[in-house]
Motif scaffolding. Structure first.
Motif, PDB file in Angstrom:
ATOM      1  N   GLY A   1       8.966  -5.598   4.279  1.00 35.50           N
ATOM      2  CA  GLY A   1       9.212  -4.453   5.114  1.00 35.50           C
ATOM      3  C   GLY A   1       9.387  -3.368   4.253  1.00 35.50           C
ATOM      4  O   GLY A   1       8.880  -2.067   4.587  1.00 35.50           O
ATOM      5  N   ILE A   2      10.124  -3.379   3.065  1.00 36.77           N
ATOM      6  CA  ILE A   2      10.417  -2.379   2.387  1.00 36.77           C
ATOM      7  C   ILE A   2       9.195  -1.756   1.452  1.00 36.77           C
ATOM      8  O   ILE A   2       8.893  -0.502   1.441  1.00 36.77           O
ATOM      9  N   ILE A   3       8.402  -2.847   0.887  1.00 38.79           N
ATOM     10  CA  ILE A   3       7.157  -2.324   0.223  1.00 38.79           C
ATOM     11  C   ILE A   3       6.125  -1.497   1.300  1.00 38.79           C
ATOM     12  O   ILE A   3       5.597  -0.599   1.193  1.00 38.79           O
ATOM     13  N   THR A   4       5.898  -2.198   2.458  1.00 39.89           N
ATOM     14  CA  THR A   4       5.074  -1.754   3.439  1.00 39.89           C
ATOM     15  C   THR A   4       5.538  -0.413   3.811  1.00 39.89           C
ATOM     16  O   THR A   4       4.625   0.722   3.864  1.00 39.89           O
ATOM     17  N   SER A   5       6.808   0.024   4.025  1.00 41.47           N
ATOM     18  CA  SER A   5       7.345   1.288   4.413  1.00 41.47           C
ATOM     19  C   SER A   5       6.858   2.333   3.329  1.00 41.47           C
ATOM     20  O   SER A   5       6.514   3.259   3.425  1.00 41.47           O
ATOM     21  N   LEU A   6       7.060   1.646   2.022  1.00 42.63           N
ATOM     22  CA  LEU A   6       6.829   2.620   0.920  1.00 42.63           C
ATOM     23  C   LEU A   6       5.173   3.298   0.904  1.00 42.63           C
ATOM     24  O   LEU A   6       4.853   4.523   0.432  1.00 42.63           O
ATOM     25  N   LEU A   7       4.523   2.269   1.231  1.00 44.35           N
ATOM     26  CA  LEU A   7       2.991   2.276   1.143  1.00 44.35           C
ATOM     27  C   LEU A   7       2.872   3.251   2.302  1.00 44.35           C
ATOM     28  O   LEU A   7       1.834   4.309   2.027  1.00 44.35           O
ATOM     29  N   ALA A   8       3.412   3.078   3.458  1.00 39.48           N
ATOM     30  CA  ALA A   8       3.216   4.046   4.529  1.00 39.48           C
ATOM     31  C   ALA A   8       3.572   5.492   4.255  1.00 39.48           C
ATOM     32  O   ALA A   8       2.807   6.323   4.912  1.00 39.48           O
ATOM     33  N   GLN A   9       4.444   5.849   3.313  1.00 35.21           N
ATOM     34  CA  GLN A   9       5.075   6.790   3.087  1.00 35.21           C
ATOM     35  C   GLN A   9       4.206   7.482   1.977  1.00 35.21           C
ATOM     36  O   GLN A   9       4.228   8.677   1.548  1.00 35.21           O
ATOM     37  N   GLY A  10       3.248   6.745   1.638  1.00 31.85           N
ATOM     38  CA  GLY A  10       2.144   7.669   0.827  1.00 31.85           C
ATOM     39  C   GLY A  10       2.218   7.222  -0.935  1.00 31.85           C
ATOM     40  O   GLY A  10       1.614   7.819  -1.687  1.00 31.85           O
ATOM     41  N   TYR A  11       3.255   6.369  -0.925  1.00 31.12           N
ATOM     42  CA  TYR A  11       3.139   5.825  -2.368  1.00 31.12           C
ATOM     43  C   TYR A  11       1.736   5.047  -2.742  1.00 31.12           C
ATOM     44  O   TYR A  11       1.610   4.392  -2.046  1.00 31.12           O
ATOM     45  N   GLU A  12       1.512   5.030  -4.156  1.00 30.18           N
ATOM     46  CA  GLU A  12       0.341   4.364  -4.880  1.00 30.18           C
ATOM     47  C   GLU A  12       0.898   2.790  -4.826  1.00 30.18           C
ATOM     48  O   GLU A  12       2.054   2.627  -4.753  1.00 30.18           O
ATOM     49  N   PRO A  13      -0.011   1.983  -4.437  1.00 31.74           N
ATOM     50  CA  PRO A  13       0.450   0.615  -4.368  1.00 31.74           C
ATOM     51  C   PRO A  13       1.646  -0.041  -5.539  1.00 31.74           C
ATOM     52  O   PRO A  13       2.469  -0.422  -5.324  1.00 31.74           O
TER      53      PRO A  13
END
Length: 498
Positions: free
Chosen positions: A441-453
């Motif tokens: 959930g944490i990593i998915t959230s950061l991806l959704a916020q526009g962070y590069e993978p």
């Protein structure tokens, strides 16, 4: 922060001496002073009985300088020189002479009868070997280390535990309680195979040349708080839920809905504006009751997912938690992978399905993030002989499939096609059911916020681990729950940003 080899560290030592026009003795004094400062801040009782075991090389010289500093400060110190060679480094020999002049007890160990009992000792400082050792330990040195390991005392190693291999599997070494390493992280200190040798690892700055460090080339890095602080995006004044990203979590099956609840809640707590969970019908009431902030899309089936169909446009997707491996679900997963264009995190049953259908790896979008624990990893890439072999195989796998692999565990590794990143946060408290679901959930959230993978993976793993560090004095590691990770995500942000 760069992780470097023993050879590179020796070169940086030499360049520091040359660039700053100092002697090797001065650099030894810097290293010893850094250890001394750490030690005296940690152990303030000067009545402690301290035994320092030094070798005949420069690591032994470090131990002797520490002995002199501790003695001068009023600590009770005895030094034992393990004479594995009659050739002493010049700096080590110099400091033996200095120690004797200062009336410090210095005794040589050349035979079994010279090994002290250690019964009256309270702390052992290990300074026998440094990073340069490239052979198995035998003879009197092995006997001494066996005595140290069997003493039951607190053992603190300087730089690395004596005997620890920097390039391969370690078969015998000092079993340190704590290791105080000099400025540059060493990969061997953070590998699972070495857990019985390294203890808790501490980094101390000894003033090595930053220019020399910058010039060193590496593909291994240690992820620090400063790096994550610089990576975090600012929260704009006029931000709203539509600007903060939309996460979609796909998973769940009857009896396994808790995993989706955890992942979804973690995603929202990590800062995305919207979270939608795609679940079988049995999960709708569970999600709405346990986590009312989430939106829910139902599969047509009641007990497990049979068709992943939705009309929303998520900014990132996390799939696999609690998913099940039923044939219908596997087919639905395959069809989803064929159509998906959003940044993707795959965990748990999603990984298990891929391991049964490895030809599907070819349809994963570029830089998809996989988050396996060791058993899930072995199903994907096969077994490995030791940690260095594991890293080599994961790097090859990541490069071949253009993936990012988060290898979960103590000091989790983030591996892409080029580099290996060692996480610096986390405690054994994270070894609890649902911890991996929260990380998804944490990593998915950061991806959704526009962070590069890669940035999302590094920051996500760091934040996840930091929650355990921050709560260590409030929640016992044995009692830590996955929901405690979620409750401390905000505190982790506070710690990073301060």
């Amino acid at each position: 922060m760069k992780i470097l080899t023993a050879e590179q560290i020796r070169e940086i030592d030499s360049k520091t001496i040359a660039y700053e026009n100092i002697s090797s003795l001065e650099l030894m004094k810097r290293a010893s002073k850094a250890f001394f400062d750490w030690f005296t801040a940690r152990f303030t009782d000067k009545n402690l009985s301290i035994s320092i075991f030094s070798g005949t090389g420069n690591n032994g010289g470090d131990g002797l300088v520490v002995a002199r500093m501790l003695h001068k400060s009023g600590y009770k110190v005895k030094v034992f020189i393990v004479e594995y060679s009659q050739h002493y480094s010049e700096d080590c020999a110099h400091n033996i002479r200095r120690a004797k002049v200062e009336n410090i007890s210095v005794k040589k160990i050349t035979s079994t009868g010279d090994i002290p009992s250690l019964s009256g000792c309270e702390i052992i400082i290990d300074a026998i070997f440094g990073t340069g050792l490239n052979r198995e330990i035998t003879g009197i040195t092995r006997e001494v280390i066996e005595k140290i390991n069997g003493s039951g005392k607190k053992i603190i190693s300087m730089d690395v535990p004596s005997g620890l291999s920097m390039e391969g599997k370690t078969h015998f070494a000092v079993q340190a309680t704590e290791t105080v390493t000099m400025q540059i992280p060493k990969l061997a200190l953070y590998l699972p195979d070495n857990k019985n040798y390294t203890g808790e690892v501490h980094l101390v700055d000894i003033g090595l040349s930053e220019t020399a460090i910058d010039d060193a080339e590496t593909s291994f890095y240690f992820v620090t708080k400063q790096e994550i602080k610089e990576l975090l995006k600012p929260l704009e004044k006029f931000a709203h839920k539509g600007t903060q990203g939309h996460s979609l979590l796909i998973g769940g099956s009857i009896g396994k809905m808790g995993s989706v609840c955890l992942a979804s809640r973690a995603a929202l707590k990590t800062g995305c504006g919207l979270v939608t969970a795609f679940v079988p019908r049995c999960g709708t009431s569970v999600l709405q009751a346990a986590f009312p902030e989430a939106m829910v899309i139902e599969d047509q089936n009641n007990t497990h997912i049979t068709e992943i169909d939705f009309d929303i446009h998520p900014d990132a997707v996390g799939v696999g938690v609690g998913l099940s491996e039923l044939p219908e679900t596997q087919h639905a997963f395959y069809r989803f992978l064929q159509q998906n264009t959003a940044p993707l995190v795959i965990d748990a049953d999603g990984l298990n399905i891929l391991s049964k259908n490895k030809e599907w790896l070819g349809i994963l979008s570029s830089k998809t993030i996989l988050t396996p624990h060791p058993k899930e990893l072995s199903r994907l890439i096969g077994e490995w002989s030791e940690d260095y072999d594991k890293i080599y195989k994961v790097r090859a796998f990541a490069k071949e499939c253009n993936l990012i692999i988060v290898l979960k565990g103590a000091n989790s590794l983030i591996i892409d096609s080029e580099n290996v990143y060692v996480n610096s946060t986390g405690t054994p408290a994270l070894a609890t059911a649902g911890s991996g679901d929260v990380l998804t959930g944490i990593i998915t959230s950061l991806l959704a916020q526009g962070y590069e993978p890669l940035s999302a993976a590094k920051a996500g793993v760091f934040i996840h681990g930091l929650t355990a560090n921050l709560s260590a004095t409030k929640i016992h590691a044995r009692s830590f729950l996955a929901s405690d990770i979620i409750e401390n995500i905000g505190n982790a942000y506070f710690e990073i940003e301060k």
